[in-house]
Design an enzyme around this catalytic site. Structure first.
Site, mmCIF file in Angstrom:
data_model
loop_
_atom_site.group_PDB
_atom_site.id
_atom_site.type_symbol
_atom_site.label_atom_id
_atom_site.label_comp_id
_atom_site.label_asym_id
_atom_site.label_seq_id
_atom_site.Cartn_x
_atom_site.Cartn_y
_atom_site.Cartn_z
ATOM 1 N N ASP A 44 -6.734 -6.937 -14.729
ATOM 2 C CA ASP A 44 -7.185 -6.317 -13.492
ATOM 3 C C ASP A 44 -8.182 -5.204 -13.877
ATOM 4 O O ASP A 44 -8.187 -4.726 -15.024
ATOM 5 C CB ASP A 44 -5.970 -5.741 -12.768
ATOM 6 C CG ASP A 44 -6.356 -4.909 -11.565
ATOM 7 O OD1 ASP A 44 -7.142 -5.403 -10.738
ATOM 8 O OD2 ASP A 44 -5.876 -3.760 -11.453
ATOM 9 N N ASP A 71 -9.595 -2.294 -11.328
ATOM 10 C CA ASP A 71 -9.344 -0.977 -10.713
ATOM 11 C C ASP A 71 -7.908 -0.513 -10.946
ATOM 12 O O ASP A 71 -6.957 -1.213 -10.598
ATOM 13 C CB ASP A 71 -9.617 -1.033 -9.207
ATOM 14 C CG ASP A 71 -11.107 -1.136 -8.902
ATOM 15 O OD1 ASP A 71 -11.913 -0.661 -9.721
ATOM 16 O OD2 ASP A 71 -11.449 -1.701 -7.847
ATOM 17 N N ASP A 93 -1.872 -3.341 -12.167
ATOM 18 C CA ASP A 93 -1.144 -2.159 -11.677
ATOM 19 C C ASP A 93 -0.588 -2.337 -10.259
ATOM 20 O O ASP A 93 0.275 -1.560 -9.849
ATOM 21 C CB ASP A 93 -2.056 -0.931 -11.690
ATOM 22 C CG ASP A 93 -3.126 -1.006 -10.611
ATOM 23 O OD1 ASP A 93 -3.862 -2.008 -10.592
ATOM 24 O OD2 ASP A 93 -3.216 -0.088 -9.775
#
Ligand SMILES: [Mg+2]
Length: 285
Positions: A10, A12, A217
């Site tokens: 991922d 961001d 996240d």
């Protein structure tokens, strides 16, 4: 036969820091991975335009997965042969997993009138407004608005209505995904399916098994983390670790790119440390 690692990450809040979008803490590890020819494959909600620019900034030339698994862009010539089921667009071989953005915009306009005051979609944002919501610089916000497969929505209503909205759109065939800031509406694609498809292409190319190492996240990373051989959850400064069905994940001690570097070092660069002195903790989800 030795298994070859593939890193699916991922962007961001994982490789880029949540607040300032920097990846300074991961630079040394990225260089080490590049030297060892271990692919770093972005698997993100970001758009083609954002990712093409970011690949240059980060210094990687691998395929990338965009818009939450809706599409994969493979630089032409990256593999010896063009993978099956891809089409050529510009400098890329492109694999699509769902209908285009306009399909979802039409569905919202026609079937979600009762919720229309409770969200703002990217298609209604000006560059300035998106800058305000995300702290993106104007040039980056401009790239973020050019989407092809999905529509991020900023939810303004309460949580109960949000769940009603999600249920309503899901009943109409949409796939709803909560990211760090935005609720995304798109097709039945996810980061896990796209990762698995691309991992198979790599395995064919290498003529060897691959080990998928995934890092994320937020909730929109769950499908990827659950499908990965090694799942790494990166600590967020703004929310708790999402709960996964997968029994074991590695959870970073540090946030964002610091946590990314910490966990890649522990799992890929020095695997023997996973069970001994790593600062990353292997725990049940
Ligand atoms: Mg994220």
């Amino acid at each position: 036969m030795t298994s070859r690692p593939l890193i699916f990450t991922d962007i961001d809040g994982t490789l880029l820091d949540h607040f300032d979008y920097s990846f300074n803490h991961a630079i040394d590890v990225i260089e080490e991975l590049n030297e060892r020819h271990i692919p770093i494959i972005a698997n993100t909600s970001k758009t083609f335009a954002e990712m093409e620019k970011l690949q240059q900034t980060i210094g990687i030339n691998s395929p990338f997965i965009s818009e939450n698994g809706a599409v994969i862009y493979i630089p032409i010539g990256y593999f010896d042969e063009q993978p099956k089921d891809t089409v050529t667009q510009g400098y890329y071989w492109v694999k699509e997993f769902c209908p285009p953005r306009q399909h979802w915009l039409d569905l919202l306009a026609q079937q979600a009138v009762e919720f229309e005051d409770e969200y703002v979609g990217f298609s209604s944002f000006s560059v300035e407004e998106l800058c305000e919501v995300t702290d993106l610089a104007p040039d980056k916000a401009r790239l973020a608005l050019v989407r092809h497969y999905s529509e991020p929505l900023l939810w303004k209503g309460d949580d109960v209505r949000k769940q009603e909205f999600i249920a309503h759109m899901t009943s109409l065939g949409a796939h709803m995904l909560q990211g760090g800031r935005f609720l995304h509406i798109g097709g039945e694609s996810d980061k896990g399916k796209a990762m698995n498809w691309l991992a198979q292409v790599y395995a064919n190319h290498y003529q060897a098994p691959v080990t998928t190492v995934a890092l994320g996240d937020s909730g929109n990373d769950s499908a990827m983390l659950e499908a990965a051989d090694i799942a790494i959850q990166i600590k967020s400064p703004t929310h708790d670790f999402p709960v996964l069905r997968k029994k074991q994940t590695i959870k970073s001690q540090e946030c964002d790119s610091k946590g990314w570097a910490e966990c890649i070092t522990a799992t890929v660069l020095t695997p023997s440390l996973v069970t001994s002195s790593t600062s990353a903790s292997l725990t049940g989800a």
